[in-house]
Design an enzyme around this catalytic site. Structure first.
Site, PDB file in Angstrom:
ATOM      1  N   TYR A  88       9.984   3.296  -5.004  1.00  0.00           N
ATOM      2  CA  TYR A  88       9.338   2.484  -4.069  1.00  0.00           C
ATOM      3  C   TYR A  88       9.495   1.006  -4.325  1.00  0.00           C
ATOM      4  O   TYR A  88       9.668   0.311  -3.417  1.00  0.00           O
ATOM      5  CB  TYR A  88       8.012   2.918  -4.241  1.00  0.00           C
ATOM      6  CG  TYR A  88       6.863   2.621  -3.318  1.00  0.00           C
ATOM      7  CD1 TYR A  88       7.021   2.820  -1.956  1.00  0.00           C
ATOM      8  CD2 TYR A  88       5.716   1.623  -3.630  1.00  0.00           C
ATOM      9  CE1 TYR A  88       6.123   2.176  -0.920  1.00  0.00           C
ATOM     10  CE2 TYR A  88       5.239   1.016  -2.767  1.00  0.00           C
ATOM     11  CZ  TYR A  88       5.043   1.329  -1.427  1.00  0.00           C
ATOM     12  OH  TYR A  88       4.323   0.820  -0.605  1.00  0.00           O
ATOM     13  N   LYS A 127      11.505  -1.275  -1.607  1.00  0.00           N
ATOM     14  CA  LYS A 127      10.788  -2.041  -1.058  1.00  0.00           C
ATOM     15  C   LYS A 127      11.605  -3.820  -1.286  1.00  0.00           C
ATOM     16  O   LYS A 127      11.519  -4.543  -0.346  1.00  0.00           O
ATOM     17  CB  LYS A 127       9.291  -2.284  -1.177  1.00  0.00           C
ATOM     18  CG  LYS A 127       8.749  -1.193  -0.570  1.00  0.00           C
ATOM     19  CD  LYS A 127       8.445  -1.393   0.927  1.00  0.00           C
ATOM     20  CE  LYS A 127       7.757  -0.130   1.377  1.00  0.00           C
ATOM     21  NZ  LYS A 127       7.427  -0.168   2.941  1.00  0.00           N
TER      22      LYS A 127
END
Length: 336
Positions: free
Chosen positions: A154, A158
């Protein structure tokens, strides 16, 4: 039609990826109410049709089941890219797919925006700062992220998406907006996502032990969902020259233990605190520096944690009264 002309138009075709999720559904609500022609896209991994069921009969709302890791061919004026599981429980369930969603999804949405000359917003995250070594976190801070840890799918996904957005800006002069979203809570949070607010509320309503990792001294800054959606839309309406990244959230900081005690108080619960080992890479501090956001947008959050928790507690209480089964009462994945 230029981006400026589109903002003045009463008819704006808007794509919201992850539109049936927690944040996406609230964004769809605001955009539909403002008269946008909204195309809501979701693969329903964490999103729910229940979140947008009330919009299905609206003439200016359309729902499509689609995964952003595959190309999409539609005609829109602007794009809000919110597609990606955002809680540790969900994004660690299939970490490879999480990275694909952030990276391939960004490539596909940026490609669509490039073809259409559409403005595009990227829902980035405070997780790009990792376990920060400066406090509060400013947009200039490059972060302290473990690139090979259990949260990396994650965090790094991102971060890579942000890279792509700014490269598309530099290479193709694309109109981009990048917002780093800090902890947000409110009605329609996924009941089984293991996030700290939903966990504590459900545990308290059921008079079960409140799960706290470590000593509960780690901090978070909690933003009520209505405030966050307002600032996202406001950011999207600014001139092309304002690209961000901008921190989006609430700068009021609380320890996890303070949050637990407030939830117990507001619910009148008999729950006791239960302490477990701190998970790997769980950030110790998380607080946005909102100086740039306030200066650029003239915005500040309005909802106090007390006010927002009352509304969120009511939502989860209604779910439990309806007999919805919720199994999020313990997780070793850490707090988002």
């Amino acid at each position: 039609m230029s981006s400026k002309d589109k903002m003045k138009s009463s008819y704006i075709r808007t794509l919201v990826t992850g539109g049936a999720g927690f944040l996406g559904s609230h964004l769809c609500d605001k955009l539909v109410a403002a008269g946008h022609d909204v195309l809501c896209l979701d693969n329903f991994f964490t999103g729910s049709k229940g979140n947008i069921a009330h919009l299905l009969k609206k003439s200016n709302f359309e729902l499509i089941r689609h995964d952003v890791t595959f190309p999409l061919y539609v005609e829109v004026d602007e794009i809000y890219n919110l597609a990606c599981p955002a809680s540790p429980v969900h994004y660690q369930f299939d970490p490879v797919q999480t990275t694909k969603t952030s990276v391939h999804g960004a490539i596909n949405m940026l490609g669509l925006a490039k073809r259409l000359k559409a403005r595009i917003f990227q829902a980035s995250t405070s997780e790009v700062y990792g376990d920060p070594e400066i406090h509060p976190q400013t947009e200039e801070y490059w972060g302290n992220v473990n690139p090979i840890g259990i949260r990396s799918c994650y965090d790094e996904g991102k971060r890579c998406a942000e890279t792509l957005f700014f490269d598309y800006r530099r290479q193709y002069d694309l109109s981009i907006k990048v917002g780093r979203i800090f902890n947000t809570y409110g009605p329609r949070m996924h009941p089984d996502d293991g996030r700290v607010v939903s966990n504590f509320i459900v545990q308290a309503l059921q008079n079960r032990p409140i799960t706290i990792f470590g000593e509960g001294n780690q901090t978070r800054s909690f933003c009520y969902v209505d405030d966050l959606i307002d600032v996202i839309i406001l950011f999207m309406q600014t001139p092309d020259s304002l690209t961000g990244p901008l921190n989006l959230g609430n700068s009021s900081e609380f320890t996890i233990r303070e949050l637990a005690e407030l939830v117990i108080d507001l619910t009148g619960s008999q729950s006791k605190l239960h302490f477990e080992l701190l998970p790997e890479d769980d950030p110790k501090q998380r607080q946005p520096d909102l100086t740039k956001t306030t200066s650029a947008l003239g915005w500040a959050p309005k909802t106090t944690l007390h006010e927002g928790l009352v509304k969120t507690i009511h939502y989860f209480d209604q779910l439990l009264q309806k007999g919805v089964e919720i199994n999020n009462c313990s997780t070793d994945k850490g707090y988002s």
